[in-house]
Design a protein around this motif. Sequence first.
Motif, mmCIF file in Angstrom:
data_model
loop_
_atom_site.group_PDB
_atom_site.id
_atom_site.type_symbol
_atom_site.label_atom_id
_atom_site.label_comp_id
_atom_site.label_asym_id
_atom_site.label_seq_id
_atom_site.Cartn_x
_atom_site.Cartn_y
_atom_site.Cartn_z
ATOM 1 N N LEU A 41 -38.146 -41.514 42.983
ATOM 2 C CA LEU A 41 -37.528 -40.916 41.796
ATOM 3 C C LEU A 41 -36.721 -39.726 42.292
ATOM 4 N N LEU A 42 -35.398 -39.840 42.176
ATOM 5 C CA LEU A 42 -34.503 -38.937 42.887
ATOM 6 C C LEU A 42 -33.546 -38.242 41.927
ATOM 7 N N GLY A 43 -33.372 -36.947 42.121
ATOM 8 C CA GLY A 43 -32.399 -36.219 41.313
ATOM 9 C C GLY A 43 -32.505 -34.736 41.609
ATOM 10 N N PRO A 44 -31.502 -33.956 41.180
ATOM 11 C CA PRO A 44 -31.527 -32.518 41.461
ATOM 12 C C PRO A 44 -32.648 -31.829 40.694
ATOM 13 N N SER A 45 -32.941 -30.618 41.096
ATOM 14 C CA SER A 45 -33.989 -29.832 40.453
ATOM 15 C C SER A 45 -33.707 -29.715 38.952
ATOM 16 N N GLY A 46 -34.740 -29.916 38.151
ATOM 17 C CA GLY A 46 -34.596 -29.774 36.705
ATOM 18 C C GLY A 46 -34.170 -31.040 35.980
ATOM 19 N N CYS A 47 -34.048 -32.156 36.702
ATOM 20 C CA CYS A 47 -33.551 -33.383 36.054
ATOM 21 C C CYS A 47 -34.651 -34.159 35.343
ATOM 22 N N GLY A 48 -35.900 -33.728 35.490
ATOM 23 C CA GLY A 48 -36.987 -34.373 34.735
ATOM 24 C C GLY A 48 -37.929 -35.224 35.565
ATOM 25 N N LYS A 49 -37.907 -35.054 36.890
ATOM 26 C CA LYS A 49 -38.759 -35.866 37.761
ATOM 27 C C LYS A 49 -40.237 -35.560 37.530
ATOM 28 N N SER A 50 -40.576 -34.258 37.587
ATOM 29 C CA SER A 50 -41.984 -33.885 37.412
ATOM 30 C C SER A 50 -42.467 -34.251 36.015
ATOM 31 N N THR A 51 -41.597 -34.055 35.026
ATOM 32 C CA THR A 51 -41.967 -34.417 33.661
ATOM 33 C C THR A 51 -42.319 -35.911 33.593
ATOM 34 N N THR A 52 -41.544 -36.743 34.268
ATOM 35 C CA THR A 52 -41.833 -38.184 34.288
ATOM 36 C C THR A 52 -43.226 -38.443 34.861
ATOM 37 N N LEU A 53 -43.546 -37.758 35.972
ATOM 38 C CA LEU A 53 -44.869 -37.949 36.573
ATOM 39 C C LEU A 53 -45.984 -37.438 35.662
ATOM 40 N N HIS A 54 -45.731 -36.313 35.001
ATOM 41 C CA HIS A 54 -46.746 -35.766 34.090
ATOM 42 C C HIS A 54 -47.041 -36.729 32.946
ATOM 43 N N LEU A 55 -45.994 -37.404 32.482
ATOM 44 C CA LEU A 55 -46.209 -38.383 31.403
ATOM 45 C C LEU A 55 -46.989 -39.582 31.936
ATOM 46 N N LEU A 56 -46.640 -40.035 33.155
ATOM 47 C CA LEU A 56 -47.346 -41.186 33.731
ATOM 48 C C LEU A 56 -48.807 -40.858 33.999
ATOM 49 N N SER A 57 -49.065 -39.611 34.401
ATOM 50 C CA SER A 57 -50.439 -39.229 34.732
ATOM 51 C C SER A 57 -51.256 -38.940 33.487
ATOM 52 N N GLY A 58 -50.593 -38.674 32.367
ATOM 53 C CA GLY A 58 -51.322 -38.336 31.146
ATOM 54 C C GLY A 58 -51.544 -36.844 30.978
ATOM 55 N N LEU A 59 -51.057 -36.037 31.923
ATOM 56 C CA LEU A 59 -51.197 -34.582 31.791
ATOM 57 C C LEU A 59 -50.362 -34.084 30.615
ATOM 58 N N GLN A 60 -49.311 -34.826 30.272
ATOM 59 C CA GLN A 60 -48.498 -34.501 29.094
ATOM 60 C C GLN A 60 -48.235 -35.760 28.290
ATOM 61 N N LYS A 61 -47.983 -35.549 26.999
ATOM 62 C CA LYS A 61 -47.691 -36.680 26.095
ATOM 63 C C LYS A 61 -46.181 -36.760 25.861
ATOM 64 N N PRO A 62 -45.630 -37.971 25.836
ATOM 65 C CA PRO A 62 -44.204 -38.081 25.506
ATOM 66 C C PRO A 62 -43.951 -37.728 24.040
ATOM 67 N N THR A 63 -42.757 -37.254 23.745
ATOM 68 C CA THR A 63 -42.370 -37.015 22.353
ATOM 69 C C THR A 63 -42.209 -38.356 21.647
ATOM 70 N N SER A 64 -41.633 -39.315 22.365
ATOM 71 C CA SER A 64 -41.619 -40.694 21.869
ATOM 72 C C SER A 64 -41.525 -41.633 23.053
ATOM 73 N N GLY A 65 -41.814 -42.924 22.802
ATOM 74 C CA GLY A 65 -41.793 -43.912 23.878
ATOM 75 C C GLY A 65 -43.203 -44.285 24.306
ATOM 76 N N ARG A 66 -43.306 -45.353 25.096
ATOM 77 C CA ARG A 66 -44.618 -45.869 25.506
ATOM 78 C C ARG A 66 -44.670 -46.050 27.021
ATOM 79 N N ILE A 67 -45.888 -46.016 27.545
ATOM 80 C CA ILE A 67 -46.123 -46.274 28.970
ATOM 81 C C ILE A 67 -47.135 -47.404 29.089
#
Length: 373
Positions: A41-67
């Motif tokens: 998962l590649l992109g510049p700082s702040g593009c949402g990479k960590s957020t994606t991992l947090h959603l996959l791990s369950g540490l955070q909930k998505p505003t919408s969408g499913r995993i």
Amino acid sequence: MEVTLQNLTKIYPGRGRKRQEEVTALKDVSFRIPDGQLIGLLGPSGCGKSTTLHLLSGLQKPTSGRIFFGADDVTDLPPQKRGIGLVFQNYALYPHLSVMQNILFPLQNLKGKEKLTKALMSEKAYEAAKLVQIEDLMDRKPGELSGGQQQRVAIARALVKRPKVLLLDEPLSNLDARLRLQTREEIKRIQRETKITTIFVTHDQEEAMSISDQIVVMKEGIVQQIGQPQEVYDDPCNLFVAKFLGTPSVNLLEGQLRAHSLYIGGESVLSVPDTEETREVCVGIRPEGFVLQAQGALHCELCSVEVMGRDNSVVSAHPASLMPKLRSIISAEQKVETKNPVVSFDLKPSKTYLFDKETEKRIPIKLQTRSQV
Ligand code: ADP
Ligand code: MG
């Protein structure tokens, strides 16, 4: 385990009186990771990479969408029920515990039916330690290890429960250049051996390209392109992706389509058989897309030749260039006449891309060398 991200959006609410603005960290992100693959998962700082991992791990909930993990919707499952292993940039080991105790930690927290005997726990810890080759360091404390060794402990700890999905968030960023290379090869090996579906987050394009089965390129919370590293490098879908992949980076020039030709600064450099259009375009040329040619179509002012051993990097300038200097990579076997103030190139059609100047999207038109006309 196949992993599916379906229309994931994450909006962080604004905080504080002055900074009320909310942040859309992810916008409608969808992709599927086949079982057993390593995805970069590649992109510049702040593009949402960590957020994606947090959603996959369950540490955070998505505003919408499913995993989905396989066929199971895990969107509402807590992290401990998802069967994931997590590794972060800062190894986050317990400093007062030994390597052994750090690796054992996730097993000691198992409750009820999942509870293991001491002997079995120790066996599993050794197994994980062997996989990352730190089985001789089990009695040390994290403070007595190098950065690379600490990161191996963190990986062993993430692997000890045999996760279904392994999530790595910039795991090599704290390592020096040589260790970074070595550890990324290790991660590739471990992933091949365990076949655990793995998501590897990095802002380093070379790292992502070298290690991944597929890369997902992101910008400002939006997926730009997904594909095998070579595919994405060879066939970028927009200017951002073209610029983000490759060192030296893609060269950009002003160009014009007219009379079935691509013109750069008044010179017809390639033929464009399939369009009648006349329009201004942005031209991207990979450094290896230049062919040294005395009768070449593109005439540049020669600035310098940098010897790199196997190749030479020819630095030149052109009035139509959108960058201060053009950089081309030419095989060291080809002599560049440095006394000559002008250097001429032909362009490889497969390494030359056209982009819309407004939208920055790739213009899907076939280019050909002039001699083919
Ligand atoms: P990356 O890992 O690609 O650098 P992140 O996923 O950490 O990016 O962040 C994406 C965006 O979301 C950034 O603009 C960041 O500032 C913002 N962000 C991340 N976490 C939070 C949070 N807890 N609250 C508010 N904004 C956040
Ligand atoms: Mg991050």
